[in-house]
Design a protein around this motif. Structure first.
Motif, PDB file in Angstrom:
ATOM      1  N   ASN A 222       0.819  -1.211   0.000  1.00 36.77           N
ATOM      2  CA  ASN A 222       0.000   0.000   0.000  1.00 36.77           C
ATOM      3  C   ASN A 222       0.852   1.260   0.000  1.00 36.77           C
ATOM      4  N   GLU A 223       1.935   1.256   0.792  1.00 35.93           N
ATOM      5  CA  GLU A 223       2.793   2.453   0.871  1.00 35.93           C
ATOM      6  C   GLU A 223       3.436   2.757  -0.482  1.00 35.93           C
ATOM      7  N   SER A 225       2.390   1.588  -3.529  1.00 38.27           N
ATOM      8  CA  SER A 225       1.349   1.815  -4.548  1.00 38.27           C
ATOM      9  C   SER A 225       0.739   3.198  -4.416  1.00 38.27           C
ATOM     10  N   SER A 226       0.540   3.647  -3.185  1.00 37.77           N
ATOM     11  CA  SER A 226      -0.101   4.954  -2.974  1.00 37.77           C
ATOM     12  C   SER A 226       0.778   6.108  -3.454  1.00 37.77           C
ATOM     13  N   ARG A 227       2.079   5.833  -3.626  1.00 34.39           N
ATOM     14  CA  ARG A 227       3.004   6.850  -4.143  1.00 34.39           C
ATOM     15  C   ARG A 227       3.260   6.669  -5.641  1.00 34.39           C
TER      16      ARG A 227
END
Length: 362
Positions: A222-223, A225-227
């Motif tokens: 998630n960390e 992908s969110s960037r």
């Protein structure tokens, strides 16, 4: 660079502005940074058994931005872990960089007993001799890609495809001919659960190292992908996911971080085609190298008893060259406390932390 002309460095913690623009600074490092020094990885590790600090080591010619992971132990004091760092322009710079880090620790009275380092410097007898002459102590390697296969993807796709082994190229072309389709999917719980299940399947079948928890991987994915730095690729067989991969783009580097598959699949070449689809996407995003993230060392790449033998065989079908980095070294600040660490402190503390958290130490 001889001893008389060693550069002088200073070390400090990053400013608020540097922290806010961390990835921009890290990817401008001499070696282009590493995804394990990224803002996303800092978010994964912070509070997950580690205190994350952001360290800037400077000389007149350049600045090097590095993640510093910290654990504080009773009696021993603080362990600093410069994960995949320091990012140095030359191996000669490492000792003066570490001297600057030691000065920072002393000035701040932070009670650091050792600094673990693992710079992305290619291993050689000469480099090992230089590091030992600088007073560094070889320690067991921590990261899975201290030996790895790296593919140069700077050329157009058709030329990159021609550069890989005929076995891999034929597998890609046959999978394409037979209608195999690689689907890039959005990040989110559905993708996370699918990939984790495929990874568990592979671990169970191959007897590889146990996985970290689902929650750890979900946070990791998630960390990134969110960037905009993490990408999921899947192949399906009879409506079910059969191959999955998570690939990171960080600066000009791409990394095949996680993957898994079901066993006894019918589609030939699906794993190769998944990697080929990921490589092409990484080219579109401006990456110039593709790190397959973990193989046996060059000396053991043909050793069938090595636990990563099968994985190494697959990854080196794309690029024959195995790159061995120097791995982990310790820069000792307190010889007495470091001796306690080696004499059993590390083993006991690792066991206690695993019992307490259920997770891996590093």
């Amino acid at each position: 660079m001889d001893t008389a002309t060693l550069r002088e460095f200073t070390a400090r913690f990053a400013t608020a502005e540097e922290t806010d623009n961390w990835d921009k600074h890290v990817t401008a490092n001499p070696n282009g940074g590493n995804m394990l020094q990224s803002d996303a990885y800092a978010a994964v590790k912070d509070g997950n058994g580690w205190l994350v600090r952001r360290l800037v080591i400077e000389t007149a010619e350049y600045s090097s931005y590095n993640l510093l992971l910290e654990k504080n132990f009773p009696v021993l004091g603080r362990l600093w872990y410069l994960i995949k760092g320091p990012d140095a322009e030359s191996v000669e710079d490492i000792k003066p960089m570490l001297d600057a880090v030691a000065t920072l620790a002393r000035e701040r009275k932070l009670n650091v007993f050792t600094v673990k380092i693992e710079p992305d410097v290619v291993e050689s007898p000469e480099v090992a001799a230089q590091l030992e002459a600088a007073g560094l102590v070889k320690a067991p390697n921590i990261q899975s890609n201290d030996s790895t296969a790296i593919l140069d993807i700077r050329k157009p796709s058709n030329e990159v495809l021609r550069s890989i082994s005929s076995r891999a190229r034929n597998a890609v072309r046959r999978a394409e001919r037979e209608g195999c389709e690689v689907i890039q999917e959005e990040a989110g719980e559905e993708s996370y659960k699918k990939l984790y299940a495929l990874m568990q399947n592979t671990v169970n079948a191959k007897g590889a190292m146990p996985l970290r928890s689902y929650d750890y991987y979900a946070k990791f994915w998630n960390e990134f992908s969110s960037r905009g730095q993490g990408h999921f690729f899947f192949v399906y067989e009879e409506g079910q996911p059969s191959v999955g991969a998570f690939v990171i783009n960080y600066g000009s580097k791409a990394t095949y971080k996680d993957g898994g598959s079901t066993q006894n699949r019918k589609q030939y070449g699906d794993s190769h085609l998944t990697q080929w689809a990921a490589i092409q996407r990484m080219q579109e995003l401006g990456c110039v190298e593709y790190d397959f993230c973990g193989t046996p060392s060059a000396a053991r790449i043909k050793d069938k008893t090595h636990p990563l033998y099968g994985m190494g065989l697959f990854k080196t079908s794309f690029t024959k060259t195995v790159t061995d980095f120097v791995g982990c070294y310790d820069f000792v600040l307190s010889p007495l406390r470091y001796k306690l660490w080696l004499k059993g402190g590390e083993k006991v503390l690792r066991r206690l932390e695993t019992m307490r958290t259920g997770g891996q130490f590093y």
